[in-house]
Design a protein around this motif. Structure first.
Motif, PDB file in Angstrom:
ATOM      1  N   THR A 175       1.381 -11.236  86.200  1.00 36.67           N
ATOM      2  CA  THR A 175       2.916 -10.929  86.441  1.00 36.67           C
ATOM      3  C   THR A 175       3.852 -12.591  86.286  1.00 36.67           C
ATOM      4  O   THR A 175       3.920 -13.520  85.979  1.00 36.67           O
ATOM      5  CB  THR A 175       3.144 -10.570  88.203  1.00 36.67           C
ATOM      6  OG1 THR A 175       4.240 -10.263  88.023  1.00 36.67           O
ATOM      7  CG2 THR A 175       2.629 -12.027  89.124  1.00 36.67           C
ATOM      8  N   GLY A 176       5.300 -11.868  86.159  1.00 35.09           N
ATOM      9  CA  GLY A 176       6.810 -12.852  85.423  1.00 35.09           C
ATOM     10  C   GLY A 176       6.690 -12.721  87.255  1.00 35.09           C
ATOM     11  O   GLY A 176       8.309 -13.806  87.737  1.00 35.09           O
ATOM     12  N   ARG A 177       6.725 -11.997  87.757  1.00 34.88           N
ATOM     13  CA  ARG A 177       7.140 -12.451  89.421  1.00 34.88           C
ATOM     14  C   ARG A 177       6.325 -12.920  90.722  1.00 34.88           C
ATOM     15  O   ARG A 177       5.739 -12.047  91.187  1.00 34.88           O
ATOM     16  CB  ARG A 177       7.485 -10.577  89.921  1.00 34.88           C
ATOM     17  CG  ARG A 177       8.920 -10.262  89.093  1.00 34.88           C
ATOM     18  CD  ARG A 177       9.415  -9.088  89.771  1.00 34.88           C
ATOM     19  NE  ARG A 177       8.723  -7.995  88.846  1.00 34.88           N
ATOM     20  CZ  ARG A 177       9.260  -6.996  89.203  1.00 34.88           C
ATOM     21  NH1 ARG A 177      10.219  -6.464  90.252  1.00 34.88           N
ATOM     22  NH2 ARG A 177       8.834  -5.638  88.353  1.00 34.88           N
ATOM     23  N   CYS A 186      -1.868  -0.085  77.000  1.00 31.27           N
ATOM     24  CA  CYS A 186      -1.106   1.865  76.728  1.00 31.27           C
ATOM     25  C   CYS A 186       0.767   1.358  76.650  1.00 31.27           C
ATOM     26  O   CYS A 186       1.955   2.325  76.816  1.00 31.27           O
ATOM     27  CB  CYS A 186      -1.167   2.182  78.380  1.00 31.27           C
ATOM     28  SG  CYS A 186      -0.431   1.131  79.270  1.00 31.27           S
ATOM     29  N   SER A 226      -0.609   8.892  76.839  1.00 28.54           N
ATOM     30  CA  SER A 226      -0.160   9.985  77.707  1.00 28.54           C
ATOM     31  C   SER A 226       0.290  11.498  77.858  1.00 28.54           C
ATOM     32  O   SER A 226      -0.049  12.629  77.915  1.00 28.54           O
ATOM     33  CB  SER A 226       0.054   9.453  79.195  1.00 28.54           C
ATOM     34  OG  SER A 226       1.811   9.430  78.758  1.00 28.54           O
ATOM     35  N   VAL A 279       2.399   0.892  86.158  1.00 30.76           N
ATOM     36  CA  VAL A 279       0.952   1.359  85.509  1.00 30.76           C
ATOM     37  C   VAL A 279       0.277  -0.143  86.402  1.00 30.76           C
ATOM     38  O   VAL A 279      -0.914   0.481  86.744  1.00 30.76           O
ATOM     39  CB  VAL A 279       1.504   0.999  83.840  1.00 30.76           C
ATOM     40  CG1 VAL A 279      -0.653   0.858  83.835  1.00 30.76           C
ATOM     41  CG2 VAL A 279       1.975   2.136  83.407  1.00 30.76           C
ATOM     42  N   ILE A 339      -3.730   3.923  74.920  1.00 30.47           N
ATOM     43  CA  ILE A 339      -4.321   5.045  75.563  1.00 30.47           C
ATOM     44  C   ILE A 339      -2.510   5.970  75.397  1.00 30.47           C
ATOM     45  O   ILE A 339      -0.917   5.244  75.977  1.00 30.47           O
ATOM     46  CB  ILE A 339      -3.938   4.838  76.972  1.00 30.47           C
ATOM     47  CG1 ILE A 339      -5.812   3.893  77.101  1.00 30.47           C
ATOM     48  CG2 ILE A 339      -4.122   6.135  77.954  1.00 30.47           C
ATOM     49  CD1 ILE A 339      -6.687   4.573  76.888  1.00 30.47           C
ATOM     50  N   ARG A 394       2.748 -14.555  83.574  1.00 28.58           N
ATOM     51  CA  ARG A 394       2.351 -13.711  82.444  1.00 28.58           C
ATOM     52  C   ARG A 394       3.048 -15.237  81.262  1.00 28.58           C
ATOM     53  O   ARG A 394       3.099 -14.680  80.216  1.00 28.58           O
ATOM     54  CB  ARG A 394       3.237 -12.389  81.847  1.00 28.58           C
ATOM     55  CG  ARG A 394       5.131 -13.201  82.560  1.00 28.58           C
ATOM     56  CD  ARG A 394       5.418 -11.493  82.462  1.00 28.58           C
ATOM     57  NE  ARG A 394       6.978 -11.982  82.288  1.00 28.58           N
ATOM     58  CZ  ARG A 394       7.687 -11.074  82.620  1.00 28.58           C
ATOM     59  NH1 ARG A 394       7.443  -9.488  83.417  1.00 28.58           N
ATOM     60  NH2 ARG A 394       9.621 -11.200  82.164  1.00 28.58           N
TER      61      ARG A 394
HETATM   62  P1  NDP Z   1       7.438  -0.878  84.511  1.00 25.64           P
HETATM   63  O1  NDP Z   1       9.186  -0.756  83.764  1.00 25.64           O
HETATM   64  O2  NDP Z   1       7.484  -0.373  85.702  1.00 25.64           O
HETATM   65  O3  NDP Z   1       6.828  -1.965  85.141  1.00 25.64           O
HETATM   66  C1  NDP Z   1       7.028  -2.326  82.858  1.00 25.64           C
HETATM   67  C2  NDP Z   1       5.859  -4.176  83.719  1.00 25.64           C
HETATM   68  O4  NDP Z   1       5.936  -4.742  82.421  1.00 25.64           O
HETATM   69  C3  NDP Z   1       7.506  -4.633  84.024  1.00 25.64           C
HETATM   70  O5  NDP Z   1       7.188  -4.485  86.132  1.00 25.64           O
HETATM   71  C4  NDP Z   1       6.660  -6.162  84.302  1.00 25.64           C
HETATM   72  O6  NDP Z   1       5.711  -6.610  85.359  1.00 25.64           O
HETATM   73  C5  NDP Z   1       6.322  -6.097  82.914  1.00 25.64           C
HETATM   74  N1  NDP Z   1       7.090  -6.511  81.994  1.00 25.64           N
HETATM   75  C6  NDP Z   1       8.478  -6.260  82.101  1.00 25.64           C
HETATM   76  N2  NDP Z   1       9.127  -6.842  80.627  1.00 25.64           N
HETATM   77  C7  NDP Z   1       8.484  -8.364  80.320  1.00 25.64           C
HETATM   78  C8  NDP Z   1       8.149  -8.865  79.093  1.00 25.64           C
HETATM   79  N3  NDP Z   1       8.958  -9.012  78.783  1.00 25.64           N
HETATM   80  N4  NDP Z   1       7.227  -9.521  79.592  1.00 25.64           N
HETATM   81  C9  NDP Z   1       6.055  -9.336  79.827  1.00 25.64           C
HETATM   82  N5  NDP Z   1       5.615  -7.959  80.766  1.00 25.64           N
HETATM   83  C10 NDP Z   1       6.801  -7.362  81.239  1.00 25.64           C
HETATM   84  O7  NDP Z   1       6.905   0.128  83.474  1.00 25.64           O
HETATM   85  P2  NDP Z   1       5.458   1.152  83.655  1.00 25.64           P
HETATM   86  O8  NDP Z   1       4.096   0.318  84.448  1.00 25.64           O
HETATM   87  O9  NDP Z   1       6.271   2.508  83.867  1.00 25.64           O
HETATM   88  O10 NDP Z   1       5.122   1.494  82.429  1.00 25.64           O
HETATM   89  C11 NDP Z   1       4.463   0.309  81.856  1.00 25.64           C
HETATM   90  C12 NDP Z   1       4.861   0.653  80.202  1.00 25.64           C
HETATM   91  O11 NDP Z   1       3.597   1.455  79.624  1.00 25.64           O
HETATM   92  C13 NDP Z   1       5.755   0.717  79.335  1.00 25.64           C
HETATM   93  O12 NDP Z   1       6.124  -0.174  77.884  1.00 25.64           O
HETATM   94  C14 NDP Z   1       5.701   2.155  79.050  1.00 25.64           C
HETATM   95  O13 NDP Z   1       6.905   2.364  77.929  1.00 25.64           O
HETATM   96  C15 NDP Z   1       4.686   2.223  79.096  1.00 25.64           C
HETATM   97  N6  NDP Z   1       4.006   3.725  79.688  1.00 25.64           N
HETATM   98  C16 NDP Z   1       3.368   4.577  78.052  1.00 25.64           C
HETATM   99  C17 NDP Z   1       2.420   5.093  77.992  1.00 25.64           C
HETATM  100  C18 NDP Z   1       1.642   5.834  77.146  1.00 25.64           C
HETATM  101  O14 NDP Z   1       1.660   7.658  77.167  1.00 25.64           O
HETATM  102  N7  NDP Z   1       1.743   5.258  76.356  1.00 25.64           N
HETATM  103  C19 NDP Z   1       3.129   6.240  79.896  1.00 25.64           C
HETATM  104  C20 NDP Z   1       3.265   5.391  80.723  1.00 25.64           C
HETATM  105  C21 NDP Z   1       3.971   4.125  80.594  1.00 25.64           C
HETATM  106  P3  NDP Z   1       5.881  -7.989  86.115  1.00 25.64           P
HETATM  107  O15 NDP Z   1       6.927  -8.605  86.708  1.00 25.64           O
HETATM  108  O16 NDP Z   1       4.921  -8.134  86.799  1.00 25.64           O
HETATM  109  O17 NDP Z   1       5.625  -8.861  85.090  1.00 25.64           O
END
Ligand code: NDP
Length: 332
Positions: A184-186, A247, A274, A165, A272, A204
Motif C-alpha cells: 500500500t501507499g497508505r 486485473c 470481469s 479489489v 482477469i 508500495r
Molecule cells: P480503487 O481505487 O478502490 O483501488 C486502487 C488502489 O490502488 C488504491 O486504493 C491504491 O491503494 C492503489 N493505487 C492507486 N494509485 C496507485 C499508484 N499510482 N501506484 C500504485 N498503487 C496505486 O480501485 P478498485 O479496487 O475498484 O480497482 C483497482 C483496479 O482494478 C483499477 O485499475 C480498476 O480499473 C481495475 N479493475 C479491473 C477489473 C477487471 O475486470 N479487470 C474489474 C474491477 C477493477 P493503496 O492506497 O493501498 O496503495
C-alpha cells in the motif's frame, strides 16, 4: 419519473449531474426492467463520471457498472417480477445505461440471481471490485490445486491493498488460510489492512519503481490491481511455479517486464477480466463470495453514500482517497 446520474457531453466539456428521467426513456435494447436498490462506485465509474478516460462511448449515459435490485418487469424467460438480481459489466454504465439510477433496463442474459444469503446492499458492498477479487482468487486456487500448493505454504501478495479489489482480496485469501502481504501507499492504514487479515504490510514504493528481471523468490501467488512496474516486480519476485493475477492499472497500463520469471521460474501470469467473464464463472464467483466472505470484514470495508454524493466520490476514488468499498443508496 426516476432519479439517475446522467453524463452528457456538450460541445465543450463533459458533465455528470443528478437528473429526473422518464421511465419511457430507458434503453429499448433491454428485456428486463429492474428497480435498483444499491449500486457502487468502482474505479471505472470514477473514470466514467469524471471523463478522465474515454470509458463512456455514447451520450447521454447513465453511469454505474454494477447494481443490485428487484425485477419490476420482464420479457425474458429466465426472470419474473420480484426476482432479486445483480449485474456486473457487459458494458453497462459504459455503452448501455447503468446502475447509478433508481431504474435500469438491461438484457436478461446479463443478470445473475442474487445468492439467497446476500442482501442487495451486501452484494454491492462486494460489487465489481469484490467479484473481480474473487475471480483472481479462484484463478489462483485452480493454479494452486494443479501445482499442489497448500494454504500457508508461502506468502501471497495483494497490491493496491486499500482499494476495493485489494481489500476484498485480502479478506478472501486470509479467510482461506493464506499468509497475505498487503502492499500500500497508505501505511497509516496498516491496522485496517491487518484487521482484514493481512499478516504484514509493505510500502508500495518497494514494488513501484523499475526493478531487476529476477528478484528474490517470495510469493506463491499475487493479486495485482496496479499494473506497471508493480506488476513487473511482482512477477520477478514470484516463487518457482507460482502465479500472478493481473486485473488492474491503478499505477499504469504498461508492463515493463522481462520474460525471465516465465521461462526460468515457470511463473504463470493470468489476465482477469470481469466485464465479459463467462456466466458460469460469474455465478461460481458470486456463490463463493456469498458462502465464504466474512460479513463483519465486509461491513468494515464498506462506506455508504447517496446518489447525490456519487459525483464527488468519483474524484475521490481516482485520487486514491477511498478506502475499501463505497456503496450507493440510489434512493437516498
Ligand atoms: P480503487 O481505487 O478502490 O483501488 C486502487 C488502489 O490502488 C488504491 O486504493 C491504491 O491503494 C492503489 N493505487 C492507486 N494509485 C496507485 C499508484 N499510482 N501506484 C500504485 N498503487 C496505486 O480501485 P478498485 O479496487 O475498484 O480497482 C483497482 C483496479 O482494478 C483499477 O485499475 C480498476 O480499473 C481495475 N479493475 C479491473 C477489473 C477487471 O475486470 N479487470 C474489474 C474491477 C477493477 P493503496 O492506497 O493501498 O496503495
Amino acid at each position: 419519473m426516476f432519479n439517475a446520474l446522467v453524463i452528457t457531453k456538450p460541445e465543450s466539456g463533459y458533465r455528470c449531474e443528478l437528473s429526473a428521467i422518464d421511465e419511457a426513456q430507458l434503453p429499448a435494447a433491454g428485456d428486463v426492467t429492474v428497480r435498483v436498490a444499491w449500486s457502487t462506485i468502482n474505479y471505472k465509474d470514477g473514470l466514467a463520471i469524471t471523463g478522465k478516460s474515454p470509458v463512456v462511448r455514447s451520450f447521454p449515459m447513465v453511469p454505474g457498472i454494477d447494481f443490485a435490485g428487484t425485477v419490476s418487469h420482464s420479457d425474458h424467460p429466465r426472470w419474473k417480477t420480484g426476482d432479486r438480481v445483480l449485474l456486473n459489466g457487459y458494458g453497462v454504465g459504459e455503452s448501455h445505461w447503468g446502475g447509478l439510477a433508481q431504474m435500469a433496463r438491461v438484457k436478461g442474459d446479463w443478470l445473475v440471481a442474487l445468492p439467497e444469503s446476500l442482501s442487495e446492499r451486501e452484494a454491492m458492498a462486494i460489487g465489481t471490485a469484490g467479484y473481480t477479487a474473487m475471480l483472481c482468487v479462484q484463478a489462483l486456487q485452480r493454479h494452486w490445486a494443479d501445482a499442489g500448493v497448500q494454504p500457508g505454504s508461502g506468502e501471497v501478495l495483494v497490491t493496491g491493498a486499500n482499494g476495493g479489489v485489494g481489500s476484498v482480496a485480502i479478506s478472501l485469501l486470509a479467510g482461506l488460510g493464506h499468509t497475505v502481504v498487503a502492499s500500500t501507499g497508505r501505511l497509516q492504514e496498516a491496522d485496517y489492512l491487518k484487521s482484514l487479515g493481512a499478516a504484514s504490510v509493505i510500502d508500495r514504493s518497494e514494488l513501484g519503481a523499475p526493478g531487476k528481471p529476477l528478484q528474490k523468490e517470495r510469493w506463491i501467488g499475487v493479486v495485482d490491481s496496479v499494473g506497471s512496474h508493480t506488476l513487473a516486480n511482482a512477477c520477478a519476485s514470484t516463487r518457482y511455479g507460482g502465479a500472478v493475477t493481473a486485473c488492474g492499472l491503478a499505477q499504469g497500463m504498461d508492463l515493463p517486464a522481462s520474460v525471465a520469471p516465465f521461462i526460468l521460474r515457470g511463473v504463470t501470469l493470468y489476465g482477469i477480466d470481469s466485464v465479459m467473464a463467462p456466466m458460469p464463472r460469474r455465478v461460481a464467483a458470486w456463490e463463493a463470495l456469498a458462502n465464504t466472505l466474512d460479513r463483519q470484514r465486509l461491513a468494515a470495508i464498506t462506506k455508504e453514500i447517496g446518489l447525490k454524493d456519487a459525483v464527488g466520490a468519483a474524484s475521490d476514488i481516482l485520487a486514491g482517497r477511498v478506502r475499501g468499498r463505497l456503496v450507493v443508496d440510489v434512493n437516498a
